[in-house]
Design an enzyme around this catalytic site. Structure first.
Site, PDB file in Angstrom:
ATOM      1  N   GLU A 147       0.840  -1.214   0.000  1.00  0.00           N
ATOM      2  CA  GLU A 147       0.000   0.000   0.000  1.00  0.00           C
ATOM      3  C   GLU A 147       0.868   1.255   0.000  1.00  0.00           C
ATOM      4  OE1 GLU A 147      -3.260   1.056   2.736  1.00  0.00           O
ATOM      5  OE2 GLU A 147      -3.395  -1.121   3.002  1.00  0.00           O
ATOM      6  N   ALA A 148       0.432   2.243  -0.763  1.00  0.00           N
ATOM      7  CA  ALA A 148       1.173   3.515  -0.777  1.00  0.00           C
ATOM      8  C   ALA A 148       1.217   4.077   0.646  1.00  0.00           C
ATOM      9  CB  ALA A 148       0.496   4.496  -1.714  1.00  0.00           C
TER      10      ALA A 148
ATOM     11  N   GLU B 219      29.043  -5.458  11.872  1.00  0.00           N
ATOM     12  CA  GLU B 219      28.429  -6.781  11.868  1.00  0.00           C
ATOM     13  C   GLU B 219      28.420  -7.345  10.449  1.00  0.00           C
ATOM     14  OE1 GLU B 219      24.087  -7.070  11.747  1.00  0.00           O
ATOM     15  OE2 GLU B 219      24.023  -5.096  12.668  1.00  0.00           O
TER      16      GLU B 219
ATOM     17  N   CYS C  47      24.114  -4.025  15.800  1.00  0.00           N
ATOM     18  CA  CYS C  47      24.354  -2.583  15.591  1.00  0.00           C
ATOM     19  C   CYS C  47      25.083  -1.922  16.764  1.00  0.00           C
ATOM     20  CB  CYS C  47      23.028  -1.869  15.343  1.00  0.00           C
ATOM     21  SG  CYS C  47      22.057  -2.625  14.048  1.00  0.00           S
TER      22      CYS C  47
ATOM     23  N   ASN D  93       9.241  -7.857   3.784  1.00  0.00           N
ATOM     24  CA  ASN D  93       8.883  -6.633   4.510  1.00  0.00           C
ATOM     25  C   ASN D  93      10.042  -5.937   5.229  1.00  0.00           C
ATOM     26  OD1 ASN D  93       9.212  -8.434   6.566  1.00  0.00           O
ATOM     27  ND2 ASN D  93       7.273  -7.978   7.595  1.00  0.00           N
TER      28      ASN D  93
ATOM     29  N   THR E 292      13.950  -1.465   5.196  1.00  0.00           N
ATOM     30  CA  THR E 292      14.644  -0.939   6.380  1.00  0.00           C
ATOM     31  C   THR E 292      16.166  -1.155   6.279  1.00  0.00           C
ATOM     32  OG1 THR E 292      14.248  -2.964   7.653  1.00  0.00           O
ATOM     33  CG2 THR E 292      12.642  -1.200   7.912  1.00  0.00           C
TER      34      THR E 292
ATOM     35  N   SER F 124      11.983  -7.801  17.401  1.00  0.00           N
ATOM     36  CA  SER F 124      13.123  -6.867  17.472  1.00  0.00           C
ATOM     37  C   SER F 124      12.662  -5.495  17.967  1.00  0.00           C
ATOM     38  CB  SER F 124      13.842  -6.760  16.128  1.00  0.00           C
ATOM     39  OG  SER F 124      13.080  -6.035  15.191  1.00  0.00           O
TER      40      SER F 124
ATOM     41  N   HIS G 207      19.712   4.888  17.902  1.00  0.00           N
ATOM     42  CA  HIS G 207      19.900   3.935  16.814  1.00  0.00           C
ATOM     43  C   HIS G 207      18.587   3.924  16.030  1.00  0.00           C
ATOM     44  CE1 HIS G 207      20.479   0.420  14.460  1.00  0.00           C
ATOM     45  NE2 HIS G 207      19.508  -0.236  15.075  1.00  0.00           N
TER      46      HIS G 207
ATOM     47  N   ASN H 257      18.936   2.526   7.508  1.00  0.00           N
ATOM     48  CA  ASN H 257      19.646   1.986   8.665  1.00  0.00           C
ATOM     49  C   ASN H 257      21.060   1.600   8.252  1.00  0.00           C
ATOM     50  OD1 ASN H 257      20.419   0.821  11.057  1.00  0.00           O
ATOM     51  ND2 ASN H 257      18.890  -0.814  11.045  1.00  0.00           N
TER      52      ASN H 257
ATOM     53  N   SER I 176      20.841  -5.854  18.232  1.00  0.00           N
ATOM     54  CA  SER I 176      20.021  -7.056  18.473  1.00  0.00           C
ATOM     55  C   SER I 176      20.853  -8.151  19.103  1.00  0.00           C
ATOM     56  CB  SER I 176      19.442  -7.548  17.147  1.00  0.00           C
ATOM     57  OG  SER I 176      18.493  -6.640  16.671  1.00  0.00           O
TER      58      SER I 176
HETATM   59  N1  ACO Z   1       0.004   4.155   5.022  1.00  0.00           N
HETATM   60  C1  ACO Z   1       0.521   4.557   6.204  1.00  0.00           C
HETATM   61  N2  ACO Z   1       1.009   3.676   7.125  1.00  0.00           N
HETATM   62  C2  ACO Z   1       0.951   2.362   6.838  1.00  0.00           C
HETATM   63  C3  ACO Z   1       0.403   1.890   5.632  1.00  0.00           C
HETATM   64  C4  ACO Z   1      -0.089   2.850   4.704  1.00  0.00           C
HETATM   65  N3  ACO Z   1      -0.613   2.486   3.535  1.00  0.00           N
HETATM   66  N4  ACO Z   1       0.478   0.545   5.643  1.00  0.00           N
HETATM   67  C5  ACO Z   1       1.051   0.180   6.808  1.00  0.00           C
HETATM   68  N5  ACO Z   1       1.333   1.284   7.524  1.00  0.00           N
HETATM   69  C6  ACO Z   1       1.992   1.371   8.830  1.00  0.00           C
HETATM   70  C7  ACO Z   1       1.551   0.313   9.806  1.00  0.00           C
HETATM   71  O1  ACO Z   1       0.355   0.663  10.454  1.00  0.00           O
HETATM   72  C8  ACO Z   1       2.749   0.266  10.728  1.00  0.00           C
HETATM   73  O2  ACO Z   1       2.724   1.367  11.586  1.00  0.00           O
HETATM   74  P1  ACO Z   1       2.491   1.179  13.170  1.00  0.00           P
HETATM   75  O3  ACO Z   1       3.505   0.180  13.639  1.00  0.00           O
HETATM   76  O4  ACO Z   1       2.747   2.536  13.713  1.00  0.00           O
HETATM   77  O5  ACO Z   1       1.102   0.701  13.321  1.00  0.00           O
HETATM   78  C9  ACO Z   1       3.928   0.521   9.787  1.00  0.00           C
HETATM   79  O6  ACO Z   1       3.354   1.088   8.605  1.00  0.00           O
HETATM   80  C10 ACO Z   1       4.663  -0.732   9.390  1.00  0.00           C
HETATM   81  O7  ACO Z   1       3.723  -1.671   8.951  1.00  0.00           O
HETATM   82  P2  ACO Z   1       3.781  -3.156   9.475  1.00  0.00           P
HETATM   83  O8  ACO Z   1       2.664  -3.914   8.872  1.00  0.00           O
HETATM   84  O9  ACO Z   1       3.925  -3.195  10.947  1.00  0.00           O
HETATM   85  O10 ACO Z   1       5.164  -3.580   8.782  1.00  0.00           O
HETATM   86  P3  ACO Z   1       5.777  -5.001   8.662  1.00  0.00           P
HETATM   87  O11 ACO Z   1       5.440  -5.834   9.836  1.00  0.00           O
HETATM   88  O12 ACO Z   1       5.450  -5.569   7.342  1.00  0.00           O
HETATM   89  O13 ACO Z   1       7.352  -4.656   8.683  1.00  0.00           O
HETATM   90  C11 ACO Z   1       9.185  -4.278  10.208  1.00  0.00           C
HETATM   91  C12 ACO Z   1       7.920  -3.719   9.556  1.00  0.00           C
HETATM   92  C13 ACO Z   1       8.809  -5.387  11.198  1.00  0.00           C
HETATM   93  C14 ACO Z   1       9.918  -3.165  10.938  1.00  0.00           C
HETATM   94  C15 ACO Z   1      10.124  -4.868   9.112  1.00  0.00           C
HETATM   95  O14 ACO Z   1      10.434  -3.884   8.175  1.00  0.00           O
HETATM   96  C16 ACO Z   1      11.411  -5.462   9.657  1.00  0.00           C
HETATM   97  O15 ACO Z   1      11.420  -6.612  10.085  1.00  0.00           O
HETATM   98  N6  ACO Z   1      12.537  -4.710   9.637  1.00  0.00           N
HETATM   99  C17 ACO Z   1      13.829  -5.182  10.125  1.00  0.00           C
HETATM  100  C18 ACO Z   1      13.898  -5.296  11.632  1.00  0.00           C
HETATM  101  C19 ACO Z   1      14.119  -3.993  12.345  1.00  0.00           C
HETATM  102  O16 ACO Z   1      14.485  -2.986  11.745  1.00  0.00           O
HETATM  103  N7  ACO Z   1      13.970  -4.016  13.689  1.00  0.00           N
HETATM  104  C20 ACO Z   1      14.208  -2.863  14.535  1.00  0.00           C
HETATM  105  C21 ACO Z   1      15.241  -3.052  15.636  1.00  0.00           C
HETATM  106  S1  ACO Z   1      16.530  -4.174  15.212  1.00  0.00           S
HETATM  107  C22 ACO Z   1      17.551  -3.440  14.021  1.00  0.00           C
HETATM  108  O17 ACO Z   1      17.932  -2.306  14.106  1.00  0.00           O
HETATM  109  C23 ACO Z   1      17.878  -4.225  12.851  1.00  0.00           C
END
Ligand code: ACO
Length: 509
Positions: free
Chosen positions: A80-81, A132, A166, A204, A208, A258, A301, A381, A415
């Site tokens: 979704e956009a 890392e 990290c 997903n 990031t 995470s 971070h 990141n 992590s």
């Molecule tokens: N418009 C606006 N916002 C939207 C839309 C849209 N169309 N669609 C989704 N969103 C929002 C969601 O509501 C959510 O926001 P919220 O959490 O405030 O409710 C956000 O966008 C992300 O959507 P999710 O469905 O939660 O995303 P998803 O689960 O698919 O992936 C995640 C997100 C888990 C961060 C993934 O990118 C990931 O695993 N990244 C790597 C791990 C990471 O960075 N961890 C952080 C700490 S560890 C480290 O630094 C590596």
């Protein structure tokens, strides 16, 4: 550009523009002289003063010259956009082609720091690398960087690599500061280099990602001094993000876990930091709680910017729950009465709490943290350098006068997990040519440098990721990638021979 001078017994070192290249510090020179004179033996045995204001004197950032737009990536990935841009808070993502690796990133940033600071390589007595991005299970990136020291003849350089997701850059910074404060210090500077290529498999987590490196010069009399005795650290065992497959660049990641681990670590570190600083205050007769307001700036971070905005709200939630009787009728906590009595550990996935405290802390976020997200929003990141890229962004968007005398809080998370909350005290002296002014001015082109990158369509980005997968750990191999796209002065991987030995070359300045 640096200048050394001595005032009284204590060596003072000041960063100065247009000055002569750095000379060995007076303290070291004194020791060298002492060894050739009997009269000086007594001098050696006298206790020397503990170096003051040990911290960051200079800071350099490197990021790749190519990026992909997150809005275009949303369309390409068929999500979704708004998911990556509004939901995660990301604008663009930097990435490297196959001819950049962790060694080339670190070579580039380390050389850039030394060149732009007009340092001499023998003024560095310790070099630590936090990363890392492992391409060799034995040989440290640090040893590759020793090529840069070759012409100077300086091989007396302590320090190797530190790894835990990290967090390695922060561990390296703490080690370097500890060296300067230790009996082993010989009066020279320490350099900390942190770098990573943050790439994820399709899915997903991919938006990031990011890549980049930061180099920091550490020593006494720094414009950003590490505050003593107040670091709050939290470490535990978790499988939230890890890299068990050594044949792949990609991590195994449990994204939701995470985020929970990150927020829990923030709670824990903040509690410890607050306890320690309050104890320091009590020792000098100040009896008041430490709150978010006591950080003039707060950097994190940054896996993605939205998590950082939520984290500022999280710190406010901590303050609110710790306050004996917060005023919920007026001011900051107005309307938050319903959340009294909550337990922090019950709130990690509570969207209502998250939204309420995000809203209540919005102004503080805008003032204290938002400017620090420039690089994180536009490059992504960077893993180990992430929090230091935020620090650079903060410095790049304030004048020395605006920063002078402030306390900058810094939350570092890796992590697995290892996390610390620490603080930097900015020097009061913001006069033109002061160390603080020199540091801030050196980062003022950050935005222009980001603007100078090349935008690449998502199809091409995906193709390059595939290329990286296929060439990872190949031998007898010349990696693909256009050298012309690299910024001047960038190191790149030229060749990997049949014994996995890597050769690097540098694009001319
Ligand atoms: N418009 C606006 N916002 C939207 C839309 C849209 N169309 N669609 C989704 N969103 C929002 C969601 O509501 C959510 O926001 P919220 O959490 O405030 O409710 C956000 O966008 C992300 O959507 P999710 O469905 O939660 O995303 P998803 O689960 O698919 O992936 C995640 C997100 C888990 C961060 C993934 O990118 C990931 O695993 N990244 C790597 C791990 C990471 O960075 N961890 C952080 C700490 S560890 C480290 O630094 C590596």
């Amino acid at each position: 550009m640096f200048r050394l001078f001595a005032r009284g017994r204590q060596a003072k070192r000041v960063l100065q523009p247009q000055a002569r290249p750095l000379q060995p510090a007076p303290r070291m020179a004194a020791r060298q002289r002492a060894s050739s004179s009997a009269a000086s033996v007594e001098q050696l045995s006298q206790p020397e003063p503990w170096p003051r204001d040990v911290g960051i004197l200079a800071l350099e950032v490197y990021f790749p010259s190519r990026y992909v737009e997150q809005a275009e990536l949303e369309r390409y990935d068929g999500v979704e956009a708004g998911k990556y841009t509004l939901g995660l808070g990301q604008k663009q993502m930097g990435f490297c082609a196959a001819h950049e690796d962790i060694n080339s990133l670190c070579l580039t940033v380390a050389q850039r720091l030394v060149e732009r600071s007009r340092l001499s390589w023998d003024a560095i007595g310790r070099l630590e690398v936090g990363t890392e991005t492992i391409i060799d299970k034995s040989k440290a990136v640090k040893t590759v960087l020793m090529q840069l020291f070759q012409a100077s003849g300086n091989t007396d350089v302590e320090g190797i690599d530190t790894t835990n997701a990290c967090y390695g850059g922060t561990a390296s910074l703490f080690n370097s500061a500890a060296w300067v404060e230790s009996s082993a210090w010989d009066g020279r500077y320490a350099m900390v280099v942190c770098g990573d290529i943050a790439v994820y498999a399709t899915g997903n987590a991919r938006p990031t990602g990011g890549a980049g490196a930061v180099a920091m010069l550490v020593g006494p009399n720094a414009p950003l001094a590490l505050e003593r005795g107040v670091r709050g650290t939290h470490m535990e065992h978790a499988y939230d993000f890890y890299k068990p497959d050594l044949a792949s660049e990609y991590p195994v990641v449990d994204g939701k876990l995470s985020i929970q681990c990150y927020l829990r670590a923030l709670d824990q570190c903040y509690a410890v930091y607050r306890r320690k600083i309050q104890r320091q205050w009590q020792n000098v007769g100040v009896d008041k709680p430490f709150t978010l307001d006591d950080f003039q700036f707060l950097v994190f971070h940054t896996p993605f910017c939205k998590l950082v905005q939520k984290s500022v709200g999280r710190v406010l939630l901590n303050d609110f729950l710790a306050a004996p009787s917060p005023d919920t009728q007026h001011g900051l906590y107005q309307g938050l009465q319903a959340f009294r009595g909550l337990k922090l550990e019950d709130t990690y996935s509570d969207k209502e709490v998250e939204k309420a405290f995000q809203k209540a802390s919005l102004e503080m976020f805008n003032q204290k943290t938002k400017p620090s997200l420039l690089l994180a929003a536009r490059n992504g990141n960077m893993y180990t350098p992430s929090v230091y890229g935020c620090l650079a962004s903060l410095l790049a968007q304030h004048s020395a006068q605006q920063l002078a005398g402030s306390r900058i809080g810094a939350f570092s998370y890796g992590s697995g997990l290892a996390a610390s909350l620490f603080s930097l005290r900015v020097s009061q002296d913001a006069a033109p040519g002061s160390p603080l002014d020199t540091l801030v001015s050196s980062l003022s082109d950050l935005q222009t440098r980001l603007d100078a990158r090349k935008r690449v369509p998502p199809e091409e980005f995906a193709g390059i990721m595939k290329q990286r997968e296929e060439s990872h750990h190949l031998v007898n191999h010349t990696p693909a990638g256009s050298r012309e796209d690299l910024f001047p002065g960038t190191w790149y991987l030229e060749q990997v021979d049949d014994k996995h030995r890597r050769q690097y070359a540098r694009r001319p300045l």
